[in-house]
Design a protein around this motif. Structure first.
Motif, short mmCIF file in Angstrom:
data_model
loop_
_atom_site.label_atom_id
_atom_site.label_comp_id
_atom_site.label_asym_id
_atom_site.label_seq_id
_atom_site.Cartn_x
_atom_site.Cartn_y
_atom_site.Cartn_z
N SER A 467 -10.83 -7.17 -13.02
CA SER A 467 -10.43 -5.78 -12.84
C SER A 467 -9.31 -5.42 -13.81
CB SER A 467 -9.95 -5.56 -11.40
OG SER A 467 -9.34 -4.28 -11.27
N LEU A 468 -9.39 -4.22 -14.34
CA LEU A 468 -8.29 -3.67 -15.15
C LEU A 468 -7.33 -2.84 -14.28
CD1 LEU A 468 -10.25 -2.51 -18.32
CD2 LEU A 468 -8.75 -4.49 -18.12
N GLY A 469 -7.57 -2.87 -12.95
CA GLY A 469 -6.75 -2.06 -12.06
C GLY A 469 -7.19 -0.61 -12.09
N PRO A 470 -6.52 0.25 -11.35
CA PRO A 470 -6.87 1.68 -11.37
C PRO A 470 -6.75 2.24 -12.78
CG PRO A 470 -5.37 1.18 -9.55
CD PRO A 470 -5.42 -0.04 -10.41
N GLU A 471 -7.70 3.08 -13.14
CA GLU A 471 -7.70 3.67 -14.48
C GLU A 471 -6.70 4.82 -14.51
OE1 GLU A 471 -10.94 5.08 -17.86
OE2 GLU A 471 -11.54 4.88 -15.77
N ARG A 472 -5.67 4.65 -15.31
CA ARG A 472 -4.63 5.65 -15.42
C ARG A 472 -4.31 5.92 -16.89
NH1 ARG A 472 -6.01 5.87 -11.03
NH2 ARG A 472 -4.83 5.80 -9.07
N TYR A 473 -3.96 7.15 -17.17
CA TYR A 473 -3.56 7.53 -18.51
C TYR A 473 -2.29 8.37 -18.41
CZ TYR A 473 -8.34 6.27 -19.73
OH TYR A 473 -9.53 5.59 -19.91
N GLN A 474 -1.48 8.31 -19.44
CA GLN A 474 -0.31 9.17 -19.51
C GLN A 474 -0.68 10.52 -20.11
OE1 GLN A 474 2.87 7.21 -21.60
NE2 GLN A 474 3.52 6.09 -19.79
N VAL A 475 -0.13 11.58 -19.53
CA VAL A 475 -0.36 12.92 -20.08
C VAL A 475 0.21 12.95 -21.50
CG1 VAL A 475 0.11 15.37 -19.83
CG2 VAL A 475 -0.26 13.96 -17.79
N PRO A 476 -0.63 13.22 -22.50
CA PRO A 476 -0.12 13.21 -23.88
C PRO A 476 0.83 14.36 -24.14
CG PRO A 476 -2.41 13.98 -23.81
CD PRO A 476 -2.07 13.50 -22.42
N ASP A 477 1.69 14.19 -25.16
CA ASP A 477 2.67 15.21 -25.53
C ASP A 477 1.98 16.28 -26.37
OD1 ASP A 477 4.80 16.74 -26.19
OD2 ASP A 477 5.92 15.21 -27.26
N VAL A 478 1.69 17.40 -25.76
CA VAL A 478 1.04 18.50 -26.46
C VAL A 478 1.95 19.73 -26.58
CG1 VAL A 478 -1.27 17.75 -25.77
CG2 VAL A 478 -0.01 19.32 -24.29
N VAL A 479 3.20 19.62 -26.12
CA VAL A 479 4.13 20.74 -26.22
C VAL A 479 4.40 21.05 -27.68
CG1 VAL A 479 6.46 21.54 -25.68
CG2 VAL A 479 5.18 20.21 -24.00
N GLY A 480 4.28 22.31 -28.03
CA GLY A 480 4.50 22.73 -29.41
C GLY A 480 3.22 22.86 -30.21
N LYS A 481 2.10 22.35 -29.68
CA LYS A 481 0.81 22.49 -30.36
C LYS A 481 0.13 23.79 -29.95
CE LYS A 481 -0.14 17.55 -30.95
NZ LYS A 481 -1.15 16.48 -30.81
N THR A 482 -0.83 24.22 -30.77
CA THR A 482 -1.63 25.37 -30.36
C THR A 482 -2.49 24.97 -29.16
OG1 THR A 482 -3.46 24.78 -31.82
CG2 THR A 482 -1.72 26.17 -32.75
N PHE A 483 -2.95 25.96 -28.42
CA PHE A 483 -3.73 25.66 -27.21
C PHE A 483 -4.99 24.88 -27.56
CE2 PHE A 483 -7.12 26.70 -24.20
CZ PHE A 483 -6.55 26.23 -23.03
N ASP A 484 -5.67 25.23 -28.68
CA ASP A 484 -6.91 24.53 -29.04
C ASP A 484 -6.66 23.06 -29.31
OD1 ASP A 484 -8.32 26.85 -28.74
OD2 ASP A 484 -8.31 27.37 -30.88
#
Length: 663
Positions: A467-484
């Motif tokens: 097992s790799l344990g529960p699948e979790r990801y960190q919210v990436p840093d998108v502040v300052g980028k365009t919405f697209d």
């Protein structure tokens, strides 16, 4: 909710020409933005050095800018389809920047994060174009010094096929950037190595020097990572990783990915020799070897195809096909060309068997009768039958039951416990691809093949999946980028995107992300919903300066702007009803009807007048003045106080006049 605010460069105009639109990436030496060249109306990439990389002293800064400019000129002379073009350079607020070609695609690092490793054909196709770019730099006398996946951009394939890396266009960036920063660091710090330790050549660690063979070494490490999904060395500290390049030989990729062709092992080994003299002399020499390896792998595929083509079914060919040949290909006429028939030689005959030899079945029957007519013969036959029966029975038991046992219970054990249990039973363990599980923690056995209690050969192999344990990801840093761009990054991280209500923001241009919920860095599950808040630009009403004004005046000013005053009274030594603080600050943009918080002074605290009646007049005057009051002495200033006004225990404002009568 945690609100992240982007850096102040977003939306700013650089050198009166480049309008920064969004942040693409932040690395160890610089930050990359997308920008619009308002003079030529095209999208460009603008890379600006971090303040921590530029020296502080003015004299050193001048030298740094000069070296940076020289490197930029050298890079700009590189005209090659696999090199990211440099258009311009300059200095903004004391920090050097480069204006470069904007490549629509992803870095090789992002591709490896997504796919972990590439197949040999894709890896060699990308390395081929990388080396073509680096070879052009080597011919121009320029050493890259920082070859790594982050500096390799992979544009979309011209064919448009999803995942078609073989046809993708590869471009290499940041030629000479590490050298410009390192040269300034040498003067300031007495020598500093600017490199990425996972890819650094041994001579850079031990001697601080680099030549084209150093780039060859780093390219070999990149090939190793593309084939295996990992770098060869790891450690707790960067210096530990760097010295492993000096002390150890890079292992062959097939050690980690069994079945890779030996030609790939040879390429990695040749390019990552610890002694620079044993490597290819430059990127062009390594490129020749890579192209040879691609041909070898391609010929293996062609040979397979040829064998398949040759292995056609057998067919009967009509005699008509022979007579239809062209004249130059026909066989001569057999009747006309045949010589006079030679006298036939009589064929040799086998020696005739004796006429009285009986047939084989009769001979075997006679032998059986002789054996069975004797008692010892009959005993031997019976013993042979018994032995054959036992052998058959034992053989049947062994092949049917005896060589098997049952598989042990290894599910839900830790990796170490499962290995120990299997070793006690004499079994061999192989590992399948691990997978995530919401309920089973990391490095615990999820499944086994064969399952528990099923038959397995003694000493057989059991395949375990961890097992790799529960699948979790960190919210990436998108502040300052365009919405697209933010939506693309979040969806690539397997997250759902919801757009929240747009907000006014004083620092970010309209259309850029000002915050996400959950906040950047929060661990989330695949498929979790992320709300993205986008800037509407600066709010239309500018908050005025209210500090120092009376509360009544502040109310009138805010009402005239259709803003609402929210007042809080606080202790202060300032005059009563005077505005002390405000939020938002003056100059901030707000919407119509917004609240402006103001702190209003309650005025200085009241003074309780002490009793001075009966005290000598000079002593009474000093005591009252010590309380911050003013004193008026009536009659005899050297007498004794007979009365005071206001009286004792009265509460009065500071500096109130107290009259005392002395006689």
């Amino acid at each position: 909710m945690d609100i992240q605010v982007a850096d102040t460069l977003l939306g700013s105009l650089i050198d009166g020409r480049y309008r920064i639109r969004g942040r693409v990436a932040r690395g160890g030496m610089a930050t990359v933005y997308t920008a619009t060249d308002e003079r030529l109306e095209r999208t460009v990439a603008l890379k600006i050095i971090h303040p921590t990389q530029a020296p502080d002293a003015r004299a050193r800064l001048a030298g740094f800018v000069e070296r940076f400019t020289d490197e930029a000129k050298t890079i700009a002379r590189l005209t090659h389809p696999n090199v990211v073009a440099v258009y311009d350079q300059g200095v903004h607020n004391g920090l050097p920047y480069l204006v470069m070609e904007y490549v629509r695609g992803r870095t090789l690092r992002e591709i490896l994060i997504e796919r972990r490793r590439l197949n040999p054909g894709e890896a060699l196709a990308i390395l081929d174009q990388m080396l073509a770019a680096i070879a052009a730099a080597h011919r121009a006398g320029l050493v890259h010094r920082d070859v790594k996946p982050e500096n390799v951009l992979v544009a979309e394939a011209p064919s448009g096929g999803a995942g078609n890396l073989i046809d993708s266009v590869v471009k290499v960036a940041d030629f000479g950037l590490a050298r410009a920063v390192e040269a300034s660091a040498d003067e300031e710090n007495g020598g500093q190595l600017m490199a990425t330790v996972a890819y650094v050549a041994p001579e850079l660690v031990t001697e601080g020097r680099a030549d084209p063979r150093s780039d060859v070494y780093s390219a070999g490490i990149v090939l190793f990572e593309m084939l295996t999904g990992r770098v060869p060395y790891d450690g707790d500290r960067p210096v530990d990783v760097a010295w492993q390049h000096v002390d150890r030989d890079v292992p062959p990729p097939s050690k980690f990915v069994p079945g890779l062709p030996s030609v790939l092992d040879d390429l990695v080994t040749r390019s990552t020799r610890r002694d620079p003299g044993e490597r290819p002399t430059d990127a062009g020499a390594l490129l020749t070897e890579v192209q040879g390896a691609r041909d070898d792998l391609g010929n293996a595929s062609v040979n397979t195809a040829v064998l398949r083509q040759v292995a056609q079914p057998t067919m009967v060919v009509s005699s008509v096909q022979t007579t239809d040949r062209p004249s130059w290909a026909r066989l001569p006429d057999q009747k006309a060309a045949a010589p006079a028939a030679a006298p036939q030689q009589p064929r040799r005959r086998r020696a005739a068997e004796p006429a009285d030899t009986p047939p084989l079945p009769e001979r075997l029957k006679a032998m059986w009768q002789v054996v069975m007519s004797d008692r010892r013969g009959r005993t031997a036959v019976a013993a042979a039958i018994v032995v054959l029966g036992l052998v058959a029975a034992l053989g049947g038991w062994w092949f049917g039951v005896g060589r098997y046992t049952v598989a042990p219970e290894l599910v839900n054990m830790s990796k170490a416990a499962a290995e120990e249990q299997a070793a006690r039973g004499g079994f061999t363990i192989t590992w399948g691809d691990p997978r995530h599980d919401e309920n089973i923690e990391r490095d615990v056995v999820l499944s086994q093949d064969p399952p528990t209690s099923e038959r397995i050969l003694k000493g057989g192999t059991i395949t375990l999946v961890l097992s790799l344990g529960p699948e979790r990801y960190q919210v990436p840093d998108v502040v300052g980028k365009t919405f697209d761009l933010a939506q693309l990054d979040l969806e690539n991280a397997q997250l759902k995107v919801t757009k929240g209500a747009d907000r006014y923001d004083n620092n970010l241009p309209a259309g850029t992300v000002i915050a996400v919920d959950p906040a950047v860095g929060t661990e989330v599950k695949p498929g979790d919903e992320i709300t993205v808040f986008v800037s509407k630009g600066r709010a239309p009403i500018t908050v005025p300066n209210l500090i120092g004004k009376s509360v009544a005046e502040a109310r009138n000013i805010l009402a005239g702007l259709n803003l609402v005053a929210r007042e809080s009274y606080v202790d202060s030594d300032q005059p009563k009803d005077q505005v002390l603080r405000q939020e938002p600050a003056d100059g901030a943009g707000v919407e119509r009807g917004a609240e402006v918080k103001i702190d209003v002074s309650k005025g200085p605290p009241a003074v309780i007048v002490q009793r001075v009646i009966g005290m000598p007049c000079p002593q009474a005057k000093a005591a009252l003045e010590a309380q911050g009051l003013t004193v008026r002495v009536d009659f005899n200033p050297n007498g004794t106080v007979a009365y005071q006004q206001p009286g004792e225990n009265s509460e009065v404002p500071p500096a109130t006049e107290i009259a005392i009568g002395c006689f």
